[in-house]
Design a protein around this motif. Structure first.
Motif, PDB file in Angstrom:
ATOM      1  N   GLU A 120       0.832  -1.300  -0.187  1.00 13.58           N
ATOM      2  CA  GLU A 120       0.023  -0.045   0.083  1.00 13.58           C
ATOM      3  C   GLU A 120       0.981   1.257  -0.002  1.00 13.58           C
ATOM      4  OE1 GLU A 120      -2.460  -0.289   3.313  1.00 13.58           O
ATOM      5  OE2 GLU A 120      -3.856  -1.474   2.172  1.00 13.58           O
ATOM      6  N   PRO A 121       0.449   2.282  -0.700  1.00 14.22           N
ATOM      7  CA  PRO A 121       0.871   3.553  -0.478  1.00 14.22           C
ATOM      8  C   PRO A 121       0.645   4.165   0.737  1.00 14.22           C
ATOM      9  CG  PRO A 121      -0.916   3.869  -1.883  1.00 14.22           C
ATOM     10  CD  PRO A 121      -0.853   2.415  -1.371  1.00 14.22           C
ATOM     11  N   VAL A 122       1.611   4.863   1.236  1.00 13.59           N
ATOM     12  CA  VAL A 122       1.149   5.916   2.457  1.00 13.59           C
ATOM     13  C   VAL A 122       1.843   7.082   2.166  1.00 13.59           C
ATOM     14  CG1 VAL A 122       3.469   4.902   3.805  1.00 13.59           C
ATOM     15  CG2 VAL A 122       1.360   6.047   5.107  1.00 13.59           C
ATOM     16  N   TYR A 123       1.439   8.250   2.629  1.00 11.00           N
ATOM     17  CA  TYR A 123       1.772   9.528   2.406  1.00 11.00           C
ATOM     18  C   TYR A 123       2.326  10.225   3.589  1.00 11.00           C
ATOM     19  CZ  TYR A 123      -0.250   8.890  -1.707  1.00 11.00           C
ATOM     20  OH  TYR A 123      -0.751   8.260  -3.115  1.00 11.00           O
ATOM     21  N   CYS A 124       3.443   9.807   4.128  1.00 13.14           N
ATOM     22  CA  CYS A 124       4.267  10.189   5.137  1.00 13.14           C
ATOM     23  C   CYS A 124       4.079   9.421   6.308  1.00 13.14           C
ATOM     24  CB  CYS A 124       4.239  11.616   5.468  1.00 13.14           C
ATOM     25  SG  CYS A 124       5.323  12.306   6.454  1.00 13.14           S
ATOM     26  N   LEU A 125       5.224   9.128   6.853  1.00 11.36           N
ATOM     27  CA  LEU A 125       5.165   8.018   8.170  1.00 11.36           C
ATOM     28  C   LEU A 125       6.223   8.897   9.290  1.00 11.36           C
ATOM     29  CD1 LEU A 125       6.269   4.855   6.615  1.00 11.36           C
ATOM     30  CD2 LEU A 125       4.095   5.135   7.890  1.00 11.36           C
ATOM     31  N   GLY A 126       6.468  10.344   8.925  1.00 13.28           N
ATOM     32  CA  GLY A 126       6.877  11.085   9.897  1.00 13.28           C
ATOM     33  C   GLY A 126       8.483  10.715  10.028  1.00 13.28           C
ATOM     34  N   LEU A 127       8.952   9.889   8.940  1.00 12.01           N
ATOM     35  CA  LEU A 127      10.425   9.418   9.243  1.00 12.01           C
ATOM     36  C   LEU A 127      11.079  10.527   7.928  1.00 12.01           C
ATOM     37  CD1 LEU A 127       9.495   5.898   9.381  1.00 12.01           C
ATOM     38  CD2 LEU A 127      10.191   7.185  11.198  1.00 12.01           C
ATOM     39  N   CYS A 128      10.751  11.589   7.757  1.00 14.28           N
ATOM     40  CA  CYS A 128      11.191  12.276   6.700  1.00 14.28           C
ATOM     41  C   CYS A 128      12.621  12.543   6.489  1.00 14.28           C
ATOM     42  CB  CYS A 128      10.283  13.430   6.064  1.00 14.28           C
ATOM     43  SG  CYS A 128       8.659  13.320   6.948  1.00 14.28           S
ATOM     44  N   ALA A 129      13.282  12.576   7.816  1.00 17.80           N
ATOM     45  CA  ALA A 129      14.575  12.874   7.915  1.00 17.80           C
ATOM     46  C   ALA A 129      15.570  11.567   7.625  1.00 17.80           C
ATOM     47  CB  ALA A 129      14.952  13.659   9.051  1.00 17.80           C
ATOM     48  N   CYS A 130      14.898  10.430   7.692  1.00 19.19           N
ATOM     49  CA  CYS A 130      15.641   9.072   7.610  1.00 19.19           C
ATOM     50  C   CYS A 130      14.672   8.245   6.335  1.00 19.19           C
ATOM     51  CB  CYS A 130      15.946   8.446   8.805  1.00 19.19           C
ATOM     52  SG  CYS A 130      14.385   8.073   9.699  1.00 19.19           S
ATOM     53  N   GLY A 131      14.490   9.012   5.306  1.00 22.08           N
ATOM     54  CA  GLY A 131      13.842   8.063   4.366  1.00 22.08           C
ATOM     55  C   GLY A 131      14.750   7.411   3.314  1.00 22.08           C
ATOM     56  N   PRO A 132      14.500   6.856   2.426  1.00 19.55           N
ATOM     57  CA  PRO A 132      12.957   6.296   2.075  1.00 19.55           C
ATOM     58  C   PRO A 132      12.351   5.574   3.443  1.00 19.55           C
ATOM     59  CG  PRO A 132      14.469   5.895   0.105  1.00 19.55           C
ATOM     60  CD  PRO A 132      15.380   6.091   1.386  1.00 19.55           C
ATOM     61  N   ALA A 133      11.169   5.645   3.484  1.00 22.06           N
ATOM     62  CA  ALA A 133      10.764   4.906   4.813  1.00 22.06           C
ATOM     63  C   ALA A 133       9.495   4.190   4.183  1.00 22.06           C
ATOM     64  CB  ALA A 133      10.154   5.994   5.644  1.00 22.06           C
ATOM     65  N   ALA A 134       9.279   2.989   5.133  1.00 24.67           N
ATOM     66  CA  ALA A 134       8.206   2.020   4.911  1.00 24.67           C
ATOM     67  C   ALA A 134       7.786   1.467   6.197  1.00 24.67           C
ATOM     68  CB  ALA A 134       8.557   0.999   4.089  1.00 24.67           C
ATOM     69  N   GLY A 142      13.578   2.557   8.104  1.00 22.68           N
ATOM     70  CA  GLY A 142      13.945   3.913   7.424  1.00 22.68           C
ATOM     71  C   GLY A 142      15.316   3.742   6.879  1.00 22.68           C
ATOM     72  N   ARG A 143      15.652   4.670   5.949  1.00 15.89           N
ATOM     73  CA  ARG A 143      16.980   4.533   5.455  1.00 15.89           C
ATOM     74  C   ARG A 143      16.770   3.293   4.370  1.00 15.89           C
ATOM     75  NH1 ARG A 143      20.740   5.729  10.303  1.00 15.89           N
ATOM     76  NH2 ARG A 143      20.214   7.802  10.500  1.00 15.89           N
ATOM     77  N   LEU A 144      15.773   3.145   3.907  1.00  8.92           N
ATOM     78  CA  LEU A 144      15.664   2.016   3.075  1.00  8.92           C
ATOM     79  C   LEU A 144      16.578   1.972   1.696  1.00  8.92           C
ATOM     80  CD1 LEU A 144      11.808   0.882   2.663  1.00  8.92           C
ATOM     81  CD2 LEU A 144      13.695  -0.342   3.524  1.00  8.92           C
ATOM     82  N   ASP A 145      16.933   0.717   1.190  1.00  7.94           N
ATOM     83  CA  ASP A 145      17.699   0.882  -0.045  1.00  7.94           C
ATOM     84  C   ASP A 145      17.029  -0.508  -0.824  1.00  7.94           C
ATOM     85  OD1 ASP A 145      19.160  -1.408   0.993  1.00  7.94           O
ATOM     86  OD2 ASP A 145      20.722  -0.117   1.283  1.00  7.94           O
ATOM     87  N   ALA A 146      17.343  -0.576  -1.913  1.00  5.27           N
ATOM     88  CA  ALA A 146      16.885  -1.708  -2.870  1.00  5.27           C
ATOM     89  C   ALA A 146      17.128  -2.842  -2.087  1.00  5.27           C
ATOM     90  CB  ALA A 146      17.282  -1.757  -4.126  1.00  5.27           C
ATOM     91  N   ALA A 147      18.243  -3.336  -1.469  1.00  7.56           N
ATOM     92  CA  ALA A 147      18.654  -4.546  -0.992  1.00  7.56           C
ATOM     93  C   ALA A 147      17.703  -4.695   0.171  1.00  7.56           C
ATOM     94  CB  ALA A 147      20.192  -4.464  -0.728  1.00  7.56           C
ATOM     95  N   ARG A 148      17.768  -3.718   1.267  1.00  8.59           N
ATOM     96  CA  ARG A 148      16.982  -3.943   2.449  1.00  8.59           C
ATOM     97  C   ARG A 148      15.478  -4.105   2.029  1.00  8.59           C
ATOM     98  NH1 ARG A 148      16.784  -0.790   7.181  1.00  8.59           N
ATOM     99  NH2 ARG A 148      15.848  -2.222   8.736  1.00  8.59           N
ATOM    100  N   LEU A 149      15.127  -3.455   1.073  1.00  6.81           N
ATOM    101  CA  LEU A 149      13.419  -3.681   0.937  1.00  6.81           C
ATOM    102  C   LEU A 149      13.271  -4.925   0.298  1.00  6.81           C
ATOM    103  CD1 LEU A 149      10.602  -2.540   0.558  1.00  6.81           C
ATOM    104  CD2 LEU A 149      11.331  -1.560  -1.494  1.00  6.81           C
ATOM    105  N   ASP A 150      14.246  -5.569  -0.551  1.00  8.00           N
ATOM    106  CA  ASP A 150      14.019  -6.872  -0.913  1.00  8.00           C
ATOM    107  C   ASP A 150      14.034  -7.912   0.032  1.00  8.00           C
ATOM    108  OD1 ASP A 150      13.792  -7.106  -3.660  1.00  8.00           O
ATOM    109  OD2 ASP A 150      15.333  -8.680  -3.959  1.00  8.00           O
ATOM    110  N   ALA A 151      14.832  -7.815   0.843  1.00 17.27           N
ATOM    111  CA  ALA A 151      15.098  -8.511   2.189  1.00 17.27           C
ATOM    112  C   ALA A 151      13.820  -8.709   2.866  1.00 17.27           C
ATOM    113  CB  ALA A 151      16.069  -8.237   2.998  1.00 17.27           C
ATOM    114  N   LEU A 152      13.107  -7.545   3.238  1.00 15.43           N
ATOM    115  CA  LEU A 152      11.897  -7.593   3.848  1.00 15.43           C
ATOM    116  C   LEU A 152      10.836  -8.220   3.081  1.00 15.43           C
ATOM    117  CD1 LEU A 152      11.866  -3.695   5.053  1.00 15.43           C
ATOM    118  CD2 LEU A 152      12.117  -5.640   6.379  1.00 15.43           C
ATOM    119  N   LEU A 153      10.750  -8.216   1.737  1.00 19.55           N
ATOM    120  CA  LEU A 153       9.646  -8.411   1.065  1.00 19.55           C
ATOM    121  C   LEU A 153       9.890 -10.236   0.823  1.00 19.55           C
ATOM    122  CD1 LEU A 153       9.571  -6.294  -2.032  1.00 19.55           C
ATOM    123  CD2 LEU A 153       7.973  -6.279  -0.281  1.00 19.55           C
TER     124      LEU A 153
END
Ligand SMILES: Cc1cc2nc3c(=O)[nH]c(=O)nc-3n(C[C@H](O)[C@H](O)[C@H](O)COP(=O)(O)O)c2cc1C
Ligand code: SF4
Ligand code: FES
Lengths: 158, 505
Positions: A120-134, A142-153
């Protein structure tokens, strides 16, 4: 894949609704409690809520459909919300989200074929100084990158 | 030895929980006597997880700390940042609203009191409603939720209204991208908000309060609920607020993922259990608000600033600032920025100083292209406007708005046409549907920007017209202010709107 939920017993639903009737403006708390308990707002609860609050079913539907949070059917086993808002876009959030959707083979609000992940999309999680966030099932990332997001999925079983 | 590991969700999002566990395990294995405090964040988000150690001579900062660093941290060999209070970021601030955030244990009422908490409420308890409202007016405090309306004037209207029930409603919907001050204070110093709401209640004669807190903030919801219970048990809330003989109690209510519910009348509808549709004004919420009763609706930071005004006096607060913007701005520096976080300082500092000097420029190291100030309804400020001072009127004169004081920095890789398109898309997704220029106009806006991208030469003029229509024909700022980001992007970055066209020719 849409899993057809089994309708919970009226008595359970009624108890849950009644527990909130002492509040001023009890409708949103009731809807949140139902969704917390069943993962969605069960169809069977609607006439009971309408009756308890003395509102029409059309009015109730109007409220439920107004808010992005309330689901008519349960989500996948895990819900991954990716921030699409500006501060996350400024640090590469858009391409990250696109890659996630690509990998899952679904669009926003879609659930993977194996029922593991709803995205789902979300419009801000209040983690705007350590984005990208999920947010994964209510846990912030916070501080997501492609590898980290892949691992989460992968962890979520997608 | 005390070790502070923030429990703030920004810190948790980058591994603070794992670090806290590792410290506990390692300390236990070594037989060390360590007390771990999960404080709020100090606001230096780029250093999170920022761990502080107090060996009895003050707090020393380390960060960002990874689990692998814990051994060295406990050995005393990890290279640190020095005493926290001596860090440039901390020294340069004027922390009034955020004085305790990151310092205390958020749910320790004793800690709260030891750091000045409740002295404002105790003082207010000895004052009449009129005196309380006058104090707020004298401080010059203006609403921090966006519009900058003088808080004292709003309170005076509610005080003057006769009704069997009045309400204090705290707007904790914080939907703007680039903002997190509300979240930070609710997680890091929740009693400040409770105290501010109680003072508001005593001031205007309201006995009930609600915090409308967005569902995207589960951690803040948990902390606020716990804090309300603690405050009630301690007699800070209830029938006899700090022994004043006056009653005030409050509840936390959770939003349901609608950005427009941050608009105060939409919020009130939502609290009442209705669709979050914006109400026409008048009537003002101050006269006919929640359930038709006189209601103060204030932002978290507005209310959380009230205790320090009563603790230190209105004049102390009013002595900071610029022009009609009194006191401090709680700046939230975000996006593509080297040092992002919360920085509280007197109004008057320039935009450029915030971005380049305090924020350290972009995180990517590329040149800054634009800064969106004031959330998704705020303008994209180009570098040529960096001398604009942080002040309500000063921003207005420069085609911008301060809003909730969030700043989102973009480097030169940003495509401003895409950002303008996103602003329209966001407005279309979040519109409450009441006015046509907003509901339909935003959808047309997306289409029109797509036409510009495809090289349609006339589409830019159409977009300008459409923005005029949205400005004039919208009931609230969602439809009315979306033209700010769109038109500022078009005006200040015309190249981004011309490239596709030229390529097509
Ligand atoms: C679309 C829209 C969204 C808003 N979102 C918020 C919000 O999230 N938080 C907030 O405090 N004010 C928000 N506002 C401003 C409120 O309507 C209102 O001005 C504010 O809560 C008043 O409090 P203050 O005087 O303390 O700023 C929003 C306004 C609009 C039009
Ligand atoms: S401008 Fe948009 S969000 Fe605001 S009242 Fe009109 S339709 Fe609703
Ligand atoms: S913009 Fe993504 S967390 Fe705020």
């Amino acid at each position: 894949m849409t899993r057809m939920p089994v309708a919970p017993p009226d008595a359970d639903l009624r108890a849950l609704i009644d527990a909130h009737l002492h509040l001023e403006g009890p409708l949103l708390p009731i809807l949140h409690a139902l969704q917390e308990a069943y993962g969605h707002v069960p169809e069977a609860a609607r006439p009971l809520i309408a009756e308890a609050l003395n509102i029409s079913r059309a009015e109730l539907h109007g409220v439920i459909s107004f808010y992005h949070d309330f689901r008519e059917v349960p989500a996948g086993r895990h819900v991954v919300k990716i921030c699409r808002a500006e501060a996350c876009q400024a640090v590469g959030g858009t391409s990250l989200a696109d890659a996630a959707l690509d990998r899952l083979g679904v669009g926003w609000h879609g659930t993977t074929a194996n029922g593991a992940v709803t995205i789902e999309p979300v419009y801000c999680l209040g983690l705007c100084a350590c984005g990208p966030a999920a947010m994964v099932d209510g846990q912030v990332v916070g501080r997501l990158d492609a590898a980290r997001l892949d691992a989460l999925l992968t962890e979520a079983g997608a | 030895m005390r070790i502070y590991v923030p429990g703030d969700s920004a810190a948790r999002s980058v591994g603070a929980d794992k670090v806290a566990v590792a410290i506990a395990v390692e300390a236990a294995a070594r037989g060390m006597d360590v007390q771990i405090v999960r404080n709020g964040t100090r606001g230096m988000i780029w250093l999170e997880p920022l761990v502080e150690i107090d060996r009895g001579q003050g707090r020393e900062a380390f960060g960002p700390v990874a689990v692998e660093d814990v051994s060295a941290l406990l050995d005393g060999t990890l290279v640190g940042l020095g005493p926290t209070d001596d860090l440039d970021w901390m020294k340069r601030q004027t922390r009034l609203t955020f004085a305790r955030c990151g310092v205390i244990d958020p749910l320790s009422l004793a800690d709260y009191e030891a750091h000045g908490g409740l002295s404002g409420l105790r003082r207010a308890a000895g004052m009449t409603g009129v005196e309380i409202v006058e104090e707020v007016t004298a401080s010059g405090l203006r609403g921090r939720g966006g519009a900058g309306f003088p808080t004292g004037i709003k309170w005076k209207t509610v005080l003057g209204a006769e009704a069997p029930q009045k309400y204090i409603v705290c707007n904790a919907d914080e939907g703007d991208s680039g903002t997190f001050a509300d979240r930070m204070i609710m997680e890091g110093d929740p009693f400040t908000l409770i105290e501010g709401m109680a003072i508001a209640g005593l001031g205007v004669g309201a006995t009930r309060g609600y915090v409308y807190l967005r569902s995207e903030y589960p951690d803040a919801i948990e902390v606020m609920n716990a804090a309300v219970r603690i405050a009630r048990d301690a007699g800070v809330l209830g029938a006899d607020v700090v022994g004043s003989g006056r009653a005030f109690d409050m509840e936390i209510r959770v939003g349901a993922g609608a950005y427009v519910c941050g608009e105060e009348t939409s919020l009130l509808n939502s609290l009442e259990g209705k669709r979050g549709v914006v109400r026409a004004k008048p009537p003002l919420p101050a006269l006919e608000g929640l359930f038709g009763r006189p209601t103060v609706v204030n932002n978290v930071i507005s209310l959380a600033t009230v205790p320090v005004i009563f603790e230190k006096g209105a004049q102390h607060y009013a002595d900071f600032g610029l022009g009609r913007s009194r006191g401090t701005a709680t700046l939230q520096i975000a996006g593509n920025v080297a040092r992002g976080g919360l920085f509280e300082t007197a109004f008057g500092i320039s935009l450029g100083e915030v971005v380049n000097d305090i924020g350290g420029g972009t995180a990517s190291g590329r040149p800054v292209k634009a800064v969106q100030v004031g959330g998704p309804l705020g303008a994209y400020m180009p570098v040529s406007k960096f001398d604009t001072p942080m002040g309500y009127e000063e921003f207005d004169q420069n085609g911008g708005l301060i809003g909730h004081a969030g700043l989102v920095v973009f480097d030169d890789s940003a495509d401003m046409l895409k950002m303008a398109r996103f602003a329209m898309e966001f407005c279309a997704v979040e519109s409450c549907g009441k006015c046509t220029p907003c509901r339909i106009g935003a959808v047309r806006g997306v289409e029109t920007i797509d036409r510009i991208a495809q090289g349609d030469a006339g589409a830019a003029a159409l977009l300008t017209d459409l923005c005029e229509t949205m400005k004039d024909g919208s009931l609230c700022a969602l439809g009315g202010f979306t033209p700010f980001p769109v038109m500022s992007a078009l005006t200040h970055f015309p190249d981004d709107f011309a490239t596709a066209k030229e390529a097509a020719e």
